[in-house]
Design an enzyme around this catalytic site. Structure first.
Site, PDB file in Angstrom:
ATOM      1  N   LYS A 186       0.879  -1.011  -0.054  1.00 54.98           N
ATOM      2  CA  LYS A 186      -0.002   0.202   0.006  1.00 54.98           C
ATOM      3  C   LYS A 186       0.746   1.363  -0.004  1.00 54.98           C
ATOM      4  O   LYS A 186       1.387   1.564   0.927  1.00 54.98           O
ATOM      5  CB  LYS A 186      -0.798   0.188   1.442  1.00 54.98           C
ATOM      6  CG  LYS A 186      -2.061   1.167   1.003  1.00 54.98           C
ATOM      7  CD  LYS A 186      -2.528   1.704   2.255  1.00 54.98           C
ATOM      8  CE  LYS A 186      -1.941   2.943   2.791  1.00 54.98           C
ATOM      9  NZ  LYS A 186      -1.790   4.208   1.735  1.00 54.98           N
ATOM     10  N   GLU A 190       9.024   1.134  11.288  1.00 61.54           N
ATOM     11  CA  GLU A 190      10.013   2.309  10.957  1.00 61.54           C
ATOM     12  C   GLU A 190       9.478   3.537  11.389  1.00 61.54           C
ATOM     13  O   GLU A 190       8.604   3.879  10.069  1.00 61.54           O
ATOM     14  CB  GLU A 190      10.678   1.816   9.626  1.00 61.54           C
ATOM     15  CG  GLU A 190      11.524   0.499   9.375  1.00 61.54           C
ATOM     16  CD  GLU A 190      12.812   0.576   9.874  1.00 61.54           C
ATOM     17  OE1 GLU A 190      13.300   1.522  10.690  1.00 61.54           O
ATOM     18  OE2 GLU A 190      13.238  -0.396   9.794  1.00 61.54           O
ATOM     19  N   SER A 217       4.663   7.200  10.267  1.00 58.44           N
ATOM     20  CA  SER A 217       4.735   8.067  11.663  1.00 58.44           C
ATOM     21  C   SER A 217       4.659   7.212  12.958  1.00 58.44           C
ATOM     22  O   SER A 217       3.918   6.338  12.805  1.00 58.44           O
ATOM     23  CB  SER A 217       3.492   9.286  11.577  1.00 58.44           C
ATOM     24  OG  SER A 217       2.505   8.469  11.465  1.00 58.44           O
ATOM     25  N   GLY A 268       1.991   3.928  13.538  1.00 58.60           N
ATOM     26  CA  GLY A 268       2.615   2.877  13.980  1.00 58.60           C
ATOM     27  C   GLY A 268       1.963   2.131  15.165  1.00 58.60           C
ATOM     28  O   GLY A 268       1.658   1.049  15.204  1.00 58.60           O
ATOM     29  N   CYS A 292      13.161  10.461   7.435  1.00 57.20           N
ATOM     30  CA  CYS A 292      12.875  10.220   8.951  1.00 57.20           C
ATOM     31  C   CYS A 292      14.051  10.355   9.717  1.00 57.20           C
ATOM     32  O   CYS A 292      14.005  10.678  10.896  1.00 57.20           O
ATOM     33  CB  CYS A 292      12.659   8.696   8.892  1.00 57.20           C
ATOM     34  SG  CYS A 292      13.653   7.794   8.163  1.00 57.20           S
ATOM     35  N   GLU A 335       8.808  15.887  15.618  1.00 55.68           N
ATOM     36  CA  GLU A 335       9.375  15.822  14.451  1.00 55.68           C
ATOM     37  C   GLU A 335       8.608  16.642  13.436  1.00 55.68           C
ATOM     38  O   GLU A 335       7.566  16.639  13.147  1.00 55.68           O
ATOM     39  CB  GLU A 335       9.180  14.398  13.697  1.00 55.68           C
ATOM     40  CG  GLU A 335       9.898  14.089  12.403  1.00 55.68           C
ATOM     41  CD  GLU A 335       9.190  12.776  12.109  1.00 55.68           C
ATOM     42  OE1 GLU A 335       8.281  12.016  12.295  1.00 55.68           O
ATOM     43  OE2 GLU A 335      10.312  11.936  11.519  1.00 55.68           O
TER      44      GLU A 335
HETATM   45  P1  NAD Z   1       1.833   8.411   7.793  1.00 58.01           P
HETATM   46  O1  NAD Z   1       2.309   7.647   9.106  1.00 58.01           O
HETATM   47  O2  NAD Z   1       0.774   9.337   8.222  1.00 58.01           O
HETATM   48  O3  NAD Z   1       1.672   7.536   6.735  1.00 58.01           O
HETATM   49  C1  NAD Z   1       2.401   6.312   6.240  1.00 58.01           C
HETATM   50  C2  NAD Z   1       1.705   5.100   5.711  1.00 58.01           C
HETATM   51  O4  NAD Z   1       0.533   4.614   6.643  1.00 58.01           O
HETATM   52  C3  NAD Z   1       0.839   5.827   4.560  1.00 58.01           C
HETATM   53  O5  NAD Z   1       0.843   4.783   3.440  1.00 58.01           O
HETATM   54  C4  NAD Z   1      -0.680   6.038   4.998  1.00 58.01           C
HETATM   55  O6  NAD Z   1      -1.681   5.975   4.104  1.00 58.01           O
HETATM   56  C5  NAD Z   1      -0.659   4.925   6.185  1.00 58.01           C
HETATM   57  N1  NAD Z   1      -1.648   5.146   7.051  1.00 58.01           N
HETATM   58  C6  NAD Z   1      -2.003   6.489   7.705  1.00 58.01           C
HETATM   59  N2  NAD Z   1      -2.979   6.162   8.640  1.00 58.01           N
HETATM   60  C7  NAD Z   1      -3.156   4.895   8.766  1.00 58.01           C
HETATM   61  C8  NAD Z   1      -3.999   4.049   9.629  1.00 58.01           C
HETATM   62  N3  NAD Z   1      -4.896   4.541  10.409  1.00 58.01           N
HETATM   63  N4  NAD Z   1      -3.900   2.755   9.544  1.00 58.01           N
HETATM   64  C9  NAD Z   1      -2.988   1.983   8.311  1.00 58.01           C
HETATM   65  N5  NAD Z   1      -2.281   2.958   7.640  1.00 58.01           N
HETATM   66  C10 NAD Z   1      -2.351   4.202   7.756  1.00 58.01           C
HETATM   67  O7  NAD Z   1       3.245   8.873   7.523  1.00 58.01           O
HETATM   68  P2  NAD Z   1       3.798   9.934   6.236  1.00 58.01           P
HETATM   69  O8  NAD Z   1       3.156  11.297   6.421  1.00 58.01           O
HETATM   70  O9  NAD Z   1       3.255   9.355   5.100  1.00 58.01           O
HETATM   71  O10 NAD Z   1       5.302  10.089   6.491  1.00 58.01           O
HETATM   72  C11 NAD Z   1       5.850  10.749   7.239  1.00 58.01           C
HETATM   73  C12 NAD Z   1       6.448  10.092   8.459  1.00 58.01           C
HETATM   74  O11 NAD Z   1       7.086   8.727   8.069  1.00 58.01           O
HETATM   75  C13 NAD Z   1       7.277  10.696   9.581  1.00 58.01           C
HETATM   76  O12 NAD Z   1       6.775  10.491  10.735  1.00 58.01           O
HETATM   77  C14 NAD Z   1       8.578   9.803   9.139  1.00 58.01           C
HETATM   78  O13 NAD Z   1       9.669  10.031  10.079  1.00 58.01           O
HETATM   79  C15 NAD Z   1       8.422   8.378   8.897  1.00 58.01           C
HETATM   80  N6  NAD Z   1       9.297   7.975   8.103  1.00 58.01           N
HETATM   81  C16 NAD Z   1      10.194   6.926   8.807  1.00 58.01           C
HETATM   82  C17 NAD Z   1      11.106   6.120   8.100  1.00 58.01           C
HETATM   83  C18 NAD Z   1      11.873   5.095   8.902  1.00 58.01           C
HETATM   84  O14 NAD Z   1      12.465   4.333   8.102  1.00 58.01           O
HETATM   85  N7  NAD Z   1      11.820   5.164  10.333  1.00 58.01           N
HETATM   86  C19 NAD Z   1      11.403   6.458   6.675  1.00 58.01           C
HETATM   87  C20 NAD Z   1      10.660   7.625   6.134  1.00 58.01           C
HETATM   88  C21 NAD Z   1       9.512   8.071   6.603  1.00 58.01           C
END
Ligand code: NAD
Length: 504
Positions: A189, A265, A243, A247, A300, A399
């Site tokens: 996804k 992650e 995020s 998670g 991240c 963040e």
């Molecule tokens: P996000 O958590 O909003 O979304 C990430 C994914 O989760 C997307 O595909 C989104 O559609 C999905 N998602 C959102 N809500 C959900 C739910 N309720 N149930 C299941 N899936 C859901 O994050 P973002 O805004 O896309 O990305 C930014 C975040 O990602 C930052 O916090 C960043 O630090 C983190 N990030 C971490 C790493 C790492 O390797 N540690 C790498 C890149 C980004």
């Protein structure tokens, strides 16, 4: 490399895949719902994409399970899977410009970075896991002589990968390559902001020879598609990058459904520690700028907290401020641009709230701090540095996921370590020191997944990446990633003595 006008021409002609990819079929959503994908550099809708719902998730899981049970992919000899994944790596490179353009148009990242880092990096990762998959041996346990116990690894079954938008292709490949190499069926996804490179990858995977039914892509929002994957009772493993908040939801979904494995992650607030005895403050400043301003700060492991020894603080900030001229935002399609658009107007507003909040809480704005308009669209932010930040300020704790740096001075090694570890995140850290003993001492004391010494954000497919605390658990990249996508099986063979033979 193409010119700005050539990229603009290609962008105007670019078509987009708009349907879920289940098996080899492109599917509408049964609900008929769609969502818009917007180009943040123009604020124009690129296209509407199918919103995969519970029905599509269930269809994809059933197809993935069937293919796994039949052994279409999982039972192929390692050498055969290796050849297919190598072909896929080659196809990614052949389609470099197209994949890079799809990511740049949907998230605003500089086209030069997408072409030179994201796409070749993704091909390299597929090649690396292809090469490694036929070199994984099992173990024989040191049992007593009357038994032989083997420990073997086998694929889990159905893996779902949920990924963010900041490196759309590469974050997906970090999960897909080891999960597929291990023999799993995978449902991906992509983030709702950036589904296109993932959908195109599904076509390339089929062309490379991944059997129908093994790899599926479900575009959709997190609340609908992501949640349905999280709650599905027949998924074995959820591999997530995103995020910390989401998670936490995924762990709840696993608990409410089938206790599927969850690997996270998540976010970070990574510190970069500058000691006065660094070999070159100028080099440290150049790298410190890259560590926070690269990819618009939407990284991240961005080093968003800069801890500087007080005796060199002013000198260092002057060097760092000078570096910001290299990171002024520009049109993402211009090959000269190093810093592009923020992913959305919403994310631009969110980062501006961090900037305005830091001002209100009493931090000192050294440079930047403003939104910028390019081609009439204001989704850009200047590289921004705040000094005088204290550990209780929001900018030191949360963040921002944008080009905003919080600078905090320190007076001793111990204070630097204490400040660096004072965070609910634990993803990465950097340390600059010319003293080998200090570098080792500090690296050992930092409570993070990766410490970069005299560089920033060190990353390679051969080293594990991931964090602790609320940055998550489990590791992407390296052979350790196989731990997430395989299970260990012990087979114990009891040996019985032959008639007339006393002992084995
Ligand atoms: P996000 O958590 O909003 O979304 C990430 C994914 O989760 C997307 O595909 C989104 O559609 C999905 N998602 C959102 N809500 C959900 C739910 N309720 N149930 C299941 N899936 C859901 O994050 P973002 O805004 O896309 O990305 C930014 C975040 O990602 C930052 O916090 C960043 O630090 C983190 N990030 C971490 C790493 C790492 O390797 N540690 C790498 C890149 C980004």
């Amino acid at each position: 490399m193409l010119t700005l006008n050539e990229w603009k021409q290609r962008a105007a002609e670019q078509s987009f895949l708009t349907h879920a990819f289940i098996g080899a079929e492109r599917c509408h959503a049964a609900s008929g719902q769609t969502f818009a994908v917007v180009n943040p550099a123009t604020n124009a809708v690129l296209t509407e994409v199918a919103q995969s719902g519970e029905a599509e998730v269930d269809r994809a899981v059933r197809a993935a399970r069937r293919s796994f049970i039949r052994g279409d992919w999982s039972s192929q000899p390692p050498a055969a899977r290796k050849a297919v994944l190598q072909r896929l790596a080659g196809l990614i490179l052949t389609h470099r410009d197209e994949l890079a353009l799809l990511d740049t148009l949907s998230v605003g990242k500089p086209i030069t970075e997408a072409c030179s880092v994201d796409v070749p990096g993704s091909a390299h990762i597929f090649n690396w896991y292809a090469e490694s998959l036929d070199k994984l041996y099992g173990e024989v346990a040191p049992t007593a002589r009357d038994a032989i116990a083997t420990i073997t690894r086998s694929a889990l079954g159905v893996v779902a990968a949920i990924v963010p938008w900041n490196f759309p292709l590469e974050m997906a490949v970090w999960k897909l390559a080891p999960a597929l190499a291990a023999g799993n069926s995978v449902i991906l996804k992509p983030a709702e902001q950036s589904p296109f490179s993932a959908l195109r990858l599904a076509e390339l995977a089929l062309e490379a020879g991944i059997p129908e039914g093994v790899f599926h892509v479900l575009p959709g929002t997190g609340e609908v598609t992501g949640k349905a994957l999280g709650l599905h009772p027949d998924i074995d493993c959820l591999a997530f990058t995103g995020s910390t908040q989401v998670g936490k939801y995924l762990m709840q979904y696993a608990g409410q459904s089938n206790l599927k494995q969850v690997w996270l992650e998540c976010g970070g607030k990574s510190p970069n520690l500058i000691f006065a005895d660094a070999h070159s403050l100028a080099q440290a400043a150049e790298y410190a700028a890259r560590a926070i301003f690269y990819n618009q700060g939407e990284v991240c492991s961005a080093n968003s907290r800069l801890l500087v020894e007080r005796s060199v603080h002013d000198e260092f900030i002057a060097l760092l401020t000078e570096q910001t001229r290299h990171w002024q935002p520009g049109d993402p399609l211009d090959p000269q641009t190093r810093s592009g658009a923020m992913v959305s107007a919403r994310q631009t507003r969110r980062v501006m709230e961090f900037i305005n909040g830091a001002r209100q809480q009493g931090a000192h704005l050294v440079c930047g701090g403003e939104q910028v308009s390019i081609n009439g669209v204001a989704n850009y932010i200047q590289p921004t540095i705040f000094t005088g930040v204290t550990l209780d300020m929001t900018l030191a704790r949360e963040e921002a996921f944008g080009p905003v740096l919080a600078v905090l001075p320190f007076d001793s090694e111990q204070q630097a370590i204490t400040m660096a570890n004072d965070s609910h995140y634990g993803l990465a850290a950097s340390v600059w020191s010319g003293d080998l003993n200090r570098a080792h001492r500090v690296a050992r004391a930092l409570d993070v997944g990766t410490v970069s010494v005299n560089t920033v954000d060190a990353l390679d497919v051969c080293t594990p990446f991931g964090g602790g605390k609320q940055s998550g658990f489990g590791r992407d990249l390296s052979l350790h990633a196989f731990d997430k996508y395989t299970q260990l099986k012990t087979t114990w063979i009891q040996l019985h003595s032959a008639a007339g033979v006393d002992s084995l």
